[in-house]
Design a protein around this motif. Structure first.
Motif, PDB file in Angstrom:
ATOM      1  N   ARG A  18       5.315   6.019  -9.028  1.00 36.61           N
ATOM      2  CA  ARG A  18       5.746   5.972  -7.628  1.00 36.61           C
ATOM      3  C   ARG A  18       5.483   4.598  -7.024  1.00 36.61           C
ATOM      4  N   LEU A  19       4.302   4.049  -7.293  1.00 39.66           N
ATOM      5  CA  LEU A  19       3.971   2.720  -6.774  1.00 39.66           C
ATOM      6  C   LEU A  19       4.917   1.665  -7.343  1.00 39.66           C
ATOM      7  N   ALA A  20       5.237   1.764  -8.635  1.00 38.87           N
ATOM      8  CA  ALA A  20       6.169   0.818  -9.258  1.00 38.87           C
ATOM      9  C   ALA A  20       7.541   0.913  -8.598  1.00 38.87           C
ATOM     10  N   CYS A  21       7.986   2.116  -8.323  1.00 36.45           N
ATOM     11  CA  CYS A  21       9.288   2.294  -7.661  1.00 36.45           C
ATOM     12  C   CYS A  21       9.279   1.728  -6.237  1.00 36.45           C
ATOM     13  N   GLN A  22       8.181   1.894  -5.531  1.00 31.66           N
ATOM     14  CA  GLN A  22       8.072   1.319  -4.187  1.00 31.66           C
ATOM     15  C   GLN A  22       8.135  -0.206  -4.242  1.00 31.66           C
ATOM     16  N   LEU A  23       7.513  -0.797  -5.251  1.00 27.67           N
ATOM     17  CA  LEU A  23       7.584  -2.255  -5.416  1.00 27.67           C
ATOM     18  C   LEU A  23       9.017  -2.690  -5.713  1.00 27.67           C
ATOM     19  N   ILE A  24       9.722  -1.954  -6.543  1.00 26.14           N
ATOM     20  CA  ILE A  24      11.109  -2.295  -6.859  1.00 26.14           C
ATOM     21  C   ILE A  24      11.980  -2.204  -5.605  1.00 26.14           C
ATOM     22  N   GLU A  25      11.770  -1.170  -4.796  1.00 27.93           N
ATOM     23  CA  GLU A  25      12.532  -1.026  -3.556  1.00 27.93           C
ATOM     24  C   GLU A  25      12.375  -2.243  -2.655  1.00 27.93           C
ATOM     25  N   LYS A  26      11.166  -2.776  -2.582  1.00 31.33           N
ATOM     26  CA  LYS A  26      10.900  -3.903  -1.682  1.00 31.33           C
ATOM     27  C   LYS A  26      11.256  -5.242  -2.318  1.00 31.33           C
ATOM     28  N   HIS A  27      10.967  -5.418  -3.609  1.00 31.71           N
ATOM     29  CA  HIS A  27      11.056  -6.739  -4.230  1.00 31.71           C
ATOM     30  C   HIS A  27      12.218  -6.896  -5.200  1.00 31.71           C
ATOM     31  N   ASN A  28      12.999  -5.848  -5.396  1.00 29.84           N
ATOM     32  CA  ASN A  28      14.222  -5.877  -6.197  1.00 29.84           C
ATOM     33  C   ASN A  28      13.992  -6.440  -7.598  1.00 29.84           C
ATOM     34  N   ASP A  29      14.373  -7.687  -7.861  1.00 30.11           N
ATOM     35  CA  ASP A  29      14.262  -8.238  -9.217  1.00 30.11           C
ATOM     36  C   ASP A  29      12.991  -9.064  -9.441  1.00 30.11           C
ATOM     37  N   PHE A  30      12.135  -9.169  -8.450  1.00 24.80           N
ATOM     38  CA  PHE A  30      10.848  -9.867  -8.537  1.00 24.80           C
ATOM     39  C   PHE A  30      11.001 -11.377  -8.782  1.00 24.80           C
ATOM     40  N   ILE A 144      -7.984  -4.250   7.594  1.00 23.89           N
ATOM     41  CA  ILE A 144      -7.111  -4.447   6.439  1.00 23.89           C
ATOM     42  C   ILE A 144      -6.611  -3.076   5.996  1.00 23.89           C
ATOM     43  N   GLN A 145      -5.294  -2.976   5.794  1.00 27.29           N
ATOM     44  CA  GLN A 145      -4.670  -1.733   5.347  1.00 27.29           C
ATOM     45  C   GLN A 145      -3.723  -2.034   4.191  1.00 27.29           C
ATOM     46  N   PRO A 146      -3.565  -1.107   3.248  1.00 23.80           N
ATOM     47  CA  PRO A 146      -2.642  -1.347   2.135  1.00 23.80           C
ATOM     48  C   PRO A 146      -1.184  -1.145   2.540  1.00 23.80           C
ATOM     49  N   ASN A 147      -0.304  -1.919   1.914  1.00 28.76           N
ATOM     50  CA  ASN A 147       1.135  -1.700   2.071  1.00 28.76           C
ATOM     51  C   ASN A 147       1.594  -0.567   1.158  1.00 28.76           C
ATOM     52  N   TYR A 148       0.930  -0.433   0.010  1.00 31.46           N
ATOM     53  CA  TYR A 148       1.246   0.601  -0.973  1.00 31.46           C
ATOM     54  C   TYR A 148      -0.062   1.273  -1.353  1.00 31.46           C
ATOM     55  N   ARG A 149      -0.105   2.590  -1.256  1.00 24.96           N
ATOM     56  CA  ARG A 149      -1.326   3.299  -1.623  1.00 24.96           C
ATOM     57  C   ARG A 149      -0.973   4.481  -2.504  1.00 24.96           C
TER      58      ARG A 149
END
Length: 179
Positions: A18-30, A144-149
């Motif tokens: 799930r965290l990996a998918c959230q990163l892909i949603e935000k950062h696309n191709d990195f 400080i709060q996380p963007n992805y948890r």
């Protein structure tokens, strides 16, 4: 000392995907994003997230580094025993990049504050985000709060969250340990 299972291996695996998918949603191709695992325990999570992105989701442009924050901590000279430094391994510049700090447990926020100072040695990032497997609520000393948890847990002061990784501890699990 008693312990309670917060996450088993299957649940950890689901959360990592799930965290990996959230990163892909935000950062696309990195192409403009780098992942930075915070030493010592955040590197296990960072390595695992990078592996999932590469192997399961076929993301090719993953830049992964490990950052040691030992000498940037505000409690650096307060303990009685000498601190042992870990290894920093960042072989890229973070100038104008989107940086994702990765750590296993967000507790007081002091490690993240130290990481914010330490990363400046590698350039000035465009943006910095935070990904954590476990977010301990009600324990923060800094705003400080996380963007992805992965999971948010309520922990009282005499309890500790222990994250185990298969690569280091022979199992993927998260325990709540009462001291």
């Amino acid at each position: 000392m008693s312990q309670k299972v917060l996450l088993n291996a299957k649940e950890v695996n689901i959360i990592l995907h799930r965290l990996a998918c959230q990163l892909i949603e935000k950062h696309n191709d990195f192409s403009n994003t780098v992942l930075i695992g915070l030493q010592p325990r955040g590197v296990f999570l960072a390595d695992r997230i990078a592996k999932i992105l590469r192997e399961d989701y076929k993301v090719k442009n993953i830049q992964l580094g490990h950052l040691d924050i030992t000498f940037f901590r505000d409690d650096f000279r307060r303990g009685e025993k000498p601190l042992e430094a870990n290894t920093t391994n960042i072989n890229f510049i973070v100038e104008d990049k989107n940086v994702v700090f990765i750590d296993d447990v967000l507790y007081t926020g002091r490690s993240i504050r130290a990481a914010l100072t330490a990363i400046q040695s590698f350039g000035r990032p465009n943006e910095i985000e935070l990904l954590t497997l476990i977010d301990r609520r009600f324990s923060r000393h800094l705003p400080i709060q996380p963007n992805y948890r992965g999971r948010q847990v309520d922990v009282i002061n005499n309890e500790k969250v222990k994250v185990n990784w298969k690569e280091h501890d022979n199992e993927d699990s998260v325990y709540l340990i009462e001291k």
